[in-house]
Motif scaffolding. Structure first.
Motif, PDB file in Angstrom:
ATOM      1  N   ALA A 272     -28.446  62.833 -50.689  1.00 40.80           N
ATOM      2  CA  ALA A 272     -28.650  64.171 -51.762  1.00 40.80           C
ATOM      3  C   ALA A 272     -28.245  65.336 -51.201  1.00 40.80           C
ATOM      4  N   ARG A 273     -28.051  65.456 -50.196  1.00 38.33           N
ATOM      5  CA  ARG A 273     -27.735  66.786 -49.696  1.00 38.33           C
ATOM      6  C   ARG A 273     -26.113  67.005 -49.383  1.00 38.33           C
ATOM      7  N   GLY A 274     -25.471  67.731 -50.471  1.00 38.34           N
ATOM      8  CA  GLY A 274     -24.132  68.246 -50.354  1.00 38.34           C
ATOM      9  C   GLY A 274     -23.087  67.183 -50.435  1.00 38.34           C
ATOM     10  N   VAL A 275     -23.001  65.758 -50.241  1.00 38.73           N
ATOM     11  CA  VAL A 275     -22.202  65.114 -50.349  1.00 38.73           C
ATOM     12  C   VAL A 275     -21.374  65.163 -51.624  1.00 38.73           C
ATOM     13  N   ASP A 276     -20.485  65.225 -51.878  1.00 42.66           N
ATOM     14  CA  ASP A 276     -19.644  65.177 -53.104  1.00 42.66           C
ATOM     15  C   ASP A 276     -18.841  64.209 -53.457  1.00 42.66           C
ATOM     16  N   PHE A 277     -19.403  63.310 -54.385  1.00 44.01           N
ATOM     17  CA  PHE A 277     -18.870  62.145 -55.035  1.00 44.01           C
ATOM     18  C   PHE A 277     -18.200  62.436 -56.313  1.00 44.01           C
ATOM     19  N   LYS A 278     -16.724  62.385 -56.510  1.00 47.69           N
ATOM     20  CA  LYS A 278     -16.102  63.037 -57.718  1.00 47.69           C
ATOM     21  C   LYS A 278     -16.655  62.157 -58.896  1.00 47.69           C
ATOM     22  N   GLY A 279     -17.127  62.807 -59.813  1.00 44.12           N
ATOM     23  CA  GLY A 279     -17.125  62.332 -61.307  1.00 44.12           C
ATOM     24  C   GLY A 279     -18.452  61.043 -61.622  1.00 44.12           C
ATOM     25  N   VAL A 280     -19.396  61.443 -60.736  1.00 44.11           N
ATOM     26  CA  VAL A 280     -20.525  60.561 -60.712  1.00 44.11           C
ATOM     27  C   VAL A 280     -21.351  60.975 -62.155  1.00 44.11           C
ATOM     28  N   ASN A 281     -21.151  60.026 -63.079  1.00 41.39           N
ATOM     29  CA  ASN A 281     -21.592  60.094 -64.359  1.00 41.39           C
ATOM     30  C   ASN A 281     -23.251  60.004 -64.586  1.00 41.39           C
ATOM     31  N   LEU A 282     -23.998  59.437 -63.593  1.00 35.94           N
ATOM     32  CA  LEU A 282     -25.350  59.003 -63.913  1.00 35.94           C
ATOM     33  C   LEU A 282     -26.017  59.123 -62.309  1.00 35.94           C
ATOM     34  N   VAL A 283     -27.140  59.712 -62.363  1.00 33.53           N
ATOM     35  CA  VAL A 283     -27.943  59.802 -61.428  1.00 33.53           C
ATOM     36  C   VAL A 283     -29.392  59.128 -61.968  1.00 33.53           C
ATOM     37  N   ILE A 284     -29.943  58.139 -61.235  1.00 30.35           N
ATOM     38  CA  ILE A 284     -31.200  57.659 -61.530  1.00 30.35           C
ATOM     39  C   ILE A 284     -32.270  57.962 -60.503  1.00 30.35           C
ATOM     40  N   ASN A 285     -33.213  58.384 -60.553  1.00 30.49           N
ATOM     41  CA  ASN A 285     -34.411  58.756 -59.645  1.00 30.49           C
ATOM     42  C   ASN A 285     -35.266  57.557 -59.771  1.00 30.49           C
ATOM     43  N   TYR A 286     -35.013  56.466 -59.032  1.00 25.76           N
ATOM     44  CA  TYR A 286     -35.814  55.247 -59.357  1.00 25.76           C
ATOM     45  C   TYR A 286     -37.085  55.642 -58.795  1.00 25.76           C
ATOM     46  N   ASP A 287     -37.187  56.077 -57.578  1.00 25.24           N
ATOM     47  CA  ASP A 287     -38.548  56.554 -57.234  1.00 25.24           C
ATOM     48  C   ASP A 287     -38.640  58.246 -57.430  1.00 25.24           C
ATOM     49  N   PHE A 288     -39.776  58.554 -58.014  1.00 24.72           N
ATOM     50  CA  PHE A 288     -39.990  59.836 -58.305  1.00 24.72           C
ATOM     51  C   PHE A 288     -39.698  60.900 -57.164  1.00 24.72           C
ATOM     52  N   PRO A 289     -38.795  61.912 -57.313  1.00 24.57           N
ATOM     53  CA  PRO A 289     -38.651  63.025 -56.177  1.00 24.57           C
ATOM     54  C   PRO A 289     -39.988  63.416 -55.511  1.00 24.57           C
ATOM     55  N   PRO A 290     -39.957  63.974 -54.266  1.00 20.24           N
ATOM     56  CA  PRO A 290     -41.177  64.193 -53.587  1.00 20.24           C
ATOM     57  C   PRO A 290     -41.427  65.760 -53.894  1.00 20.24           C
ATOM     58  N   SER A 291     -40.316  66.455 -54.395  1.00 19.75           N
ATOM     59  CA  SER A 291     -40.474  67.988 -54.616  1.00 19.75           C
ATOM     60  C   SER A 291     -39.525  68.341 -55.392  1.00 19.75           C
ATOM     61  N   ALA A 292     -39.794  69.501 -56.277  1.00 18.44           N
ATOM     62  CA  ALA A 292     -38.688  70.126 -57.048  1.00 18.44           C
ATOM     63  C   ALA A 292     -37.549  70.296 -56.389  1.00 18.44           C
ATOM     64  N   ILE A 293     -37.561  70.583 -55.163  1.00 21.88           N
ATOM     65  CA  ILE A 293     -36.421  71.018 -54.437  1.00 21.88           C
ATOM     66  C   ILE A 293     -35.569  69.783 -54.181  1.00 21.88           C
ATOM     67  N   SER A 294     -36.156  68.372 -53.931  1.00 24.17           N
ATOM     68  CA  SER A 294     -35.374  67.289 -53.815  1.00 24.17           C
ATOM     69  C   SER A 294     -34.803  66.877 -55.090  1.00 24.17           C
ATOM     70  N   TYR A 295     -35.541  67.222 -56.487  1.00 23.05           N
ATOM     71  CA  TYR A 295     -35.071  66.886 -57.643  1.00 23.05           C
ATOM     72  C   TYR A 295     -33.753  67.588 -57.947  1.00 23.05           C
ATOM     73  N   VAL A 296     -33.875  68.865 -57.640  1.00 17.30           N
ATOM     74  CA  VAL A 296     -32.693  69.546 -57.798  1.00 17.30           C
ATOM     75  C   VAL A 296     -31.483  69.205 -56.941  1.00 17.30           C
ATOM     76  N   HIS A 297     -31.288  68.617 -55.835  1.00 15.70           N
ATOM     77  CA  HIS A 297     -30.369  68.190 -54.928  1.00 15.70           C
ATOM     78  C   HIS A 297     -29.880  66.862 -55.419  1.00 15.70           C
ATOM     79  N   ARG A 298     -30.983  66.063 -55.970  1.00 17.56           N
ATOM     80  CA  ARG A 298     -30.798  64.572 -56.286  1.00 17.56           C
ATOM     81  C   ARG A 298     -29.776  64.841 -57.588  1.00 17.56           C
TER      82      ARG A 298
END
Length: 299
Positions: free
Chosen positions: A249-275
């Motif tokens: 979730a931290r900084g790694v840049d994958f080109k063209g990711v179309n969809l992110v699924i939070n299968y498990d709920f993020p532990p914090s708002a900060i984590s959510y933003v990065h995910r």
């Protein structure tokens, strides 16, 4: 731009990253950005080799060092220290709020050691992150002279290029059913799925591998070679769905990711933003779906 070109002074810039995947990505970008300047950029890959690589003479061959805090601290703790940071002019801290975290998953103690080792008079500090926490803000005010803050977009919020959806799934089994329903509706790779632990990543992988999806998982229990090969396959499109923990979730840049699924709920708002920030990059639109369990507590 500030370094201009190579000088035989040893490391003059240090870039700290929380993960080896992000460090390698940063190295690739540094090589591209410094093309034509002759700057010598190095990343700590094999720690045993590094113990003899940065002695009093050999370290003069390099200008920029990119590494994770733990590896650098290991070199600094040798007697005598296996690397010198006395000529550092720029200390760049990527994912600053992560590196300032305390506890077993944080790097605060290591960061303090590194700051002490970068004791040159001309040292400048630059911090980058998609989120700006009170801990980092307080430290910056007390320790950085001539502090300048640059904020792009709304602070501690996901970009508006990401279409965000909250999906109630009822229970754990509902998560798997919801994902399979998304697949039936038509999955547009590449897709990142975030779970809360490496055990959960392996469990979900074992479920999805039999669904005929090009899926793999990346977590701390896999070897560095396995992690590198998985990331490479995902970038090349040979893997459509990548299951991962906070590691990615931290900084790694994958080109063209179309969809992110939070299968498990993020532990914090900060984590959510990065995910969710893995989608909607470089002006592209993306989507993020967060699965939410309906919890009812009896009295």
């Amino acid at each position: 731009m500030h370094l201009k070109g190579p000088e035989r002074k040893g490391f003059r810039a240090l870039i700290l990253c929380p993960t080896r995947e992000l460090a390698k990505q940063t190295q690739r970008e540094c090589v591209r950005l410094s093309e034509g300047r002759g700057l010598r950029i190095h990343i700590i890959s094999k720690i045993k080799k590094a113990l003899t690589q940065y002695g009093s003479t050999s370290s003069q061959k390099f200008d920029i060092l990119i590494t994770t805090p733990n590896r650098l601290c290991y070199l600094l703790k040798q007697d005598p220290p296996a690397v010198s940071l006395k000529n550092i002019e720029w200390l760049v801290i990527d994912e600053a709020d992560k590196l300032f975290e305390t506890g077993s998953r944080g790097f605060r103690e290591q960061l303090d050691e590194i700051l002490k080792a970068c004791d040159g008079n001309d040292r400048k500090i630059a911090m980058f992150s998609a989120t700006y926490t009170p801990v980092v803000a307080k430290w910056c005010v007390h320790n950085m002279k001539g502090l300048v803050r640059v904020t792009v977009g709304q602070r501690n919020a996901a970009t508006d290029l990401v279409d965000q959806e909250l999906l109630f799934v009822g229970n754990e089994q509902g998560k798997l059913l919801a994902f399979r329903d998304i697949v039936r509706q038509g999955l547009s790779p590449p897709v990142l799925i975030f779970v809360q632990s490496k055990e959960r990543a392996q469990q979900l992988f074992n479920e999805l591998i039999y669904d005929g999806i090009n899926v793999d998982a990346i977590h701390a229990d896999r070897t560095q070679l396995q992690r590198d090969n998985t990331v490479k396959a995902f970038r090349e499109g040979r893997i459509w769905v990548l299951i991962c923990t906070e590691l990615m979730a931290r900084g790694v840049d994958f080109k063209g990711v179309n969809l992110v699924i939070n299968y498990d709920f993020p532990p914090s708002a900060i984590s959510y933003v990065h995910r969710v920030g893995r989608a909607g990059r470089a002006g592209r639109k993306g989507k993020a779906i967060t699965f939410l369990l309906l919890m009812i507590q009896s009295t």
